[in-house]
Design a protein around this motif. Structure first.
Motif, PDB file in Angstrom:
ATOM      1  N   ILE A   1      30.679 -31.518  -1.518  1.00 33.56           N
ATOM      2  CA  ILE A   1      30.659 -30.419  -2.489  1.00 33.56           C
ATOM      3  C   ILE A   1      31.719 -29.370  -2.168  1.00 33.56           C
ATOM      4  N   TRP A   2      31.789 -28.940  -0.911  1.00 36.98           N
ATOM      5  CA  TRP A   2      32.710 -27.863  -0.566  1.00 36.98           C
ATOM      6  C   TRP A   2      34.160 -28.326  -0.530  1.00 36.98           C
ATOM      7  N   THR A   3      34.398 -29.585  -0.212  1.00 30.79           N
ATOM      8  CA  THR A   3      35.770 -30.104  -0.286  1.00 30.79           C
ATOM      9  C   THR A   3      36.238 -30.094  -1.737  1.00 30.79           C
ATOM     10  N   THR A   4      35.364 -30.516  -2.635  1.00 32.58           N
ATOM     11  CA  THR A   4      35.680 -30.486  -4.069  1.00 32.58           C
ATOM     12  C   THR A   4      35.919 -29.059  -4.539  1.00 32.58           C
TER      13      THR A   4
ATOM     14  N   THR B   1      44.770 -14.055  -4.569  1.00 31.84           N
ATOM     15  CA  THR B   1      44.001 -12.834  -4.824  1.00 31.84           C
ATOM     16  C   THR B   1      42.860 -12.715  -3.812  1.00 31.84           C
ATOM     17  N   ALA B   2      42.169 -11.583  -3.852  1.00 33.59           N
ATOM     18  CA  ALA B   2      41.001 -11.379  -2.998  1.00 33.59           C
ATOM     19  C   ALA B   2      39.920 -12.420  -3.334  1.00 33.59           C
ATOM     20  N   PHE B   3      39.800 -12.761  -4.601  1.00 31.01           N
ATOM     21  CA  PHE B   3      38.854 -13.798  -5.032  1.00 31.01           C
ATOM     22  C   PHE B   3      39.105 -15.098  -4.274  1.00 31.01           C
ATOM     23  N   PHE B   4      40.371 -15.479  -4.157  1.00 33.52           N
ATOM     24  CA  PHE B   4      40.735 -16.698  -3.440  1.00 33.52           C
ATOM     25  C   PHE B   4      40.310 -16.620  -1.979  1.00 33.52           C
TER      26      PHE B   4
ATOM     27  N   LEU C   1      34.172 -18.510   2.283  1.00 35.52           N
ATOM     28  CA  LEU C   1      32.847 -19.048   1.993  1.00 35.52           C
ATOM     29  C   LEU C   1      32.840 -20.569   2.131  1.00 35.52           C
ATOM     30  N   ALA C   2      33.834 -21.224   1.573  1.00 37.77           N
ATOM     31  CA  ALA C   2      33.900 -22.681   1.614  1.00 37.77           C
ATOM     32  C   ALA C   2      34.120 -23.189   3.036  1.00 37.77           C
TER      33      ALA C   2
END
Length: 85
Positions: free
Chosen positions: A21-24, A47-50, A56-57
């Motif tokens: 899941i996290w690799t995807t 961006t900060a979002f990235f 997290l990932a």
């Protein structure tokens, strides 16, 4: 501490699931064309979002790997030993 086979299988499955899941998720984050992950779609300007979602990932990948490893070690510990004469 010994884990049951059922618990060991659950932890192993959770680890595999987490890695898939996290690799995807990271692949999809990198391909983002909506402008959330990269300014103007330029990969040189994340961006900060990235950064938040990448952290997290990566944390989730590390935890999934650790949990899966515990599951595999539990499975190895519960397998029957060969009979010796």
């Amino acid at each position: 501490m010994k884990l049951s086979r059922r618990t060991s299988w659950f932890l192993t499955a959770f680890g595999v699931w987490s890695l898939v899941i996290w690799t995807t998720f990271v692949k999809n984050l990198w391909k983002d064309s909506g402008g959330q992950a990269f300014t103007n779609g330029d990969h040189a300007q994340p961006t900060a979002f990235f950064w938040v979602h990448l952290l997290l990932a990566l944390t989730s990948l590390a935890l999934g790997l650790a949990i899966g490893t515990l599951g595999l070690r539990g499975l190895r510990a519960t397998r029957p030993t060969p009979a010796t004469d």
